[in-house]
Design a protein around this motif. Structure first.
Motif, short mmCIF file in Angstrom:
data_model
loop_
_atom_site.label_atom_id
_atom_site.label_comp_id
_atom_site.label_asym_id
_atom_site.label_seq_id
_atom_site.Cartn_x
_atom_site.Cartn_y
_atom_site.Cartn_z
N ARG A 145 77.63 21.99 57.65
CA ARG A 145 76.49 21.39 56.97
C ARG A 145 76.55 19.89 57.22
N CYS A 146 75.41 19.26 57.21
CA CYS A 146 75.31 17.83 57.50
C CYS A 146 74.92 17.11 56.22
N ASP A 147 75.69 16.10 55.86
CA ASP A 147 75.42 15.38 54.61
C ASP A 147 75.81 13.92 54.73
N ARG A 148 75.33 13.14 53.80
CA ARG A 148 75.70 11.73 53.73
C ARG A 148 75.55 11.27 52.29
N ASN A 149 76.26 10.19 51.94
CA ASN A 149 76.12 9.59 50.62
C ASN A 149 74.76 8.92 50.50
N ASP A 150 74.16 9.07 49.33
CA ASP A 150 72.86 8.45 49.06
C ASP A 150 73.06 7.41 47.96
N GLY A 151 73.25 6.17 48.36
CA GLY A 151 73.49 5.11 47.39
C GLY A 151 74.94 5.02 46.96
N ALA A 152 75.21 4.07 46.08
CA ALA A 152 76.56 3.84 45.59
C ALA A 152 76.90 4.84 44.48
N PRO A 153 78.20 5.09 44.25
CA PRO A 153 78.58 5.97 43.14
C PRO A 153 78.08 5.43 41.80
N LYS A 154 77.78 6.36 40.88
CA LYS A 154 77.30 5.99 39.55
C LYS A 154 78.35 6.37 38.50
N ARG A 155 78.48 5.50 37.53
CA ARG A 155 79.45 5.73 36.47
C ARG A 155 79.11 6.99 35.67
N ALA A 156 80.14 7.74 35.30
CA ALA A 156 79.95 8.92 34.46
C ALA A 156 79.49 8.49 33.07
N ASP A 157 78.52 9.23 32.54
CA ASP A 157 77.91 8.85 31.26
C ASP A 157 77.58 10.12 30.49
N CYS A 158 77.08 9.97 29.25
CA CYS A 158 76.72 11.10 28.40
C CYS A 158 75.34 10.91 27.80
N ASP A 159 74.64 12.01 27.58
CA ASP A 159 73.37 11.98 26.87
C ASP A 159 73.62 11.57 25.41
N PHE A 160 72.63 10.89 24.81
CA PHE A 160 72.69 10.59 23.38
C PHE A 160 72.47 11.91 22.60
N PRO A 161 73.23 12.21 21.57
CA PRO A 161 74.22 11.39 20.86
C PRO A 161 75.66 11.71 21.23
N TRP A 162 75.90 12.25 22.43
CA TRP A 162 77.26 12.56 22.84
C TRP A 162 78.03 11.27 23.13
N SER A 163 79.34 11.34 22.98
CA SER A 163 80.21 10.19 23.26
C SER A 163 81.12 10.51 24.45
N LEU A 164 81.38 9.49 25.25
CA LEU A 164 82.24 9.65 26.43
C LEU A 164 83.70 9.56 26.02
N LEU A 165 84.48 10.55 26.42
CA LEU A 165 85.92 10.58 26.16
C LEU A 165 86.64 10.60 27.51
N PRO A 166 87.15 9.43 27.95
CA PRO A 166 87.82 9.37 29.26
C PRO A 166 89.06 10.27 29.33
N ASP A 167 89.25 10.88 30.47
CA ASP A 167 90.45 11.67 30.76
C ASP A 167 90.74 12.73 29.71
N GLU A 168 89.69 13.30 29.13
CA GLU A 168 89.89 14.31 28.09
C GLU A 168 90.43 15.62 28.68
N ALA A 169 90.08 15.92 29.92
CA ALA A 169 90.55 17.14 30.58
C ALA A 169 91.38 16.73 31.79
N GLY A 170 92.61 16.32 31.54
CA GLY A 170 93.44 15.81 32.62
C GLY A 170 92.91 14.47 33.08
N ARG A 171 92.41 14.42 34.32
CA ARG A 171 91.82 13.17 34.84
C ARG A 171 90.30 13.19 34.76
N GLU A 172 89.73 14.21 34.14
CA GLU A 172 88.27 14.32 34.11
C GLU A 172 87.73 13.93 32.74
N ASP A 173 86.72 13.05 32.76
CA ASP A 173 86.06 12.64 31.53
C ASP A 173 85.24 13.79 30.94
N ARG A 174 85.00 13.72 29.66
CA ARG A 174 84.18 14.71 28.96
C ARG A 174 83.24 14.01 27.98
#
Length: 227
Positions: A145-174
């Motif tokens: 398959r042929c692919d490429r990055n589209d733009g710069a990486p975007k920071r992980a975020d959460c919908d309101f009213p959820w809160s971001l908990l860094p590294d909640e699942a090992g190295r993965e944010d939740r």
């Protein structure tokens, strides 16, 4: 794009190109030429040639003197055929055939459908990712398959009213709401929008798991081009 069953994938540098090797079988029916048989002293001999198909085919003509002339059958080569030395006689029920196996190629498929290809292109040249696109092996290393990055990486975020908990699942944010845990989404879009884009065949999002701050990378996909 995947190589069809019965073919062998051949990948180029960076997995940006793909050829599907498939030996081609060329068959020509066994025939009898009168000129292959000696006259045996009978000028009419070569006008009564018989194609004997019992067992391995032979060409036979009885002479008026009781003599019998025999010869192996031949075949009629067509333009583009491999050399005669590549053919072997293969006994079959009924008439035999002369068969040659030569290297060949077929184009890959879009799932079970043929890829739209330029009719002037050749399967031996395979397909290639367009300029600016990377290639990745897929489907148990039977396609690309042929692919490429589209733009710069975007920071992980959460919908309101959820809160971001860094590294909640090992190295993965939740994303956290009361006792619930959910996946993050790229900043600037909703989680629903993320799911819609991920369902598109031409767009994907890749989660980069980083200690302390995950990011999402948008990817775009295109089909390779025939050559």
């Amino acid at each position: 794009m995947f190589c069809p069953a019965g073919s062998t994938p051949e990948f180029g540098p960076g997995d940006r190109t793909l050829r599907c090797a498939k030996p081609l079988v060329v068959e020509r029916e066994a025939v009898c030429y009168a000129v292959n048989l000696p006259a045996n002293g009978d000028i009419r001999l070569n006008t009564r040639i018989e194609h004997v198909t019992a067992g391995r085919d032979v060409c036979r003509t009885p002479g008026s003197s009781g003599n019998v002339a025999t010869s192996a059958p031949q075949f009629v080569p067509l333009p583009g055929d491999p050399p005669a030395s590549a053919f072997v006689q293969v006994p079959l029920p009924g008439k035999d055939v002369f068969r040659a196996t030569v290297p060949g190629y077929v184009f890959p498929l879009n799932g079970s459908l043929p890829l739209y290809l330029n009719p002037m292109h050749q399967a031996a040249n395979g397909v290639a990712c367009p300029a600016g696109y990377d290639g990745d092996k897929v489907g148990n290393d039977r396609g690309i398959r042929c692919d490429r990055n589209d733009g710069a990486p975007k920071r992980a975020d959460c919908d309101f009213p959820w809160s971001l908990l860094p590294d909640e699942a090992g190295r993965e944010d939740r994303c956290v709401l009361a006792n619930q845990r959910g996946q993050t989404k790229p900043v600037g879009m909703t989680f629903a929008q993320l799911q819609i884009e991920k369902a598109l065949p031409t767009v994907g999002w890749v989660l980069n798991r980083n200690a302390g701050a995950d990011t999402w990378q948008r990817r775009v996909y295109v089909f390779p081009n025939s050559r």
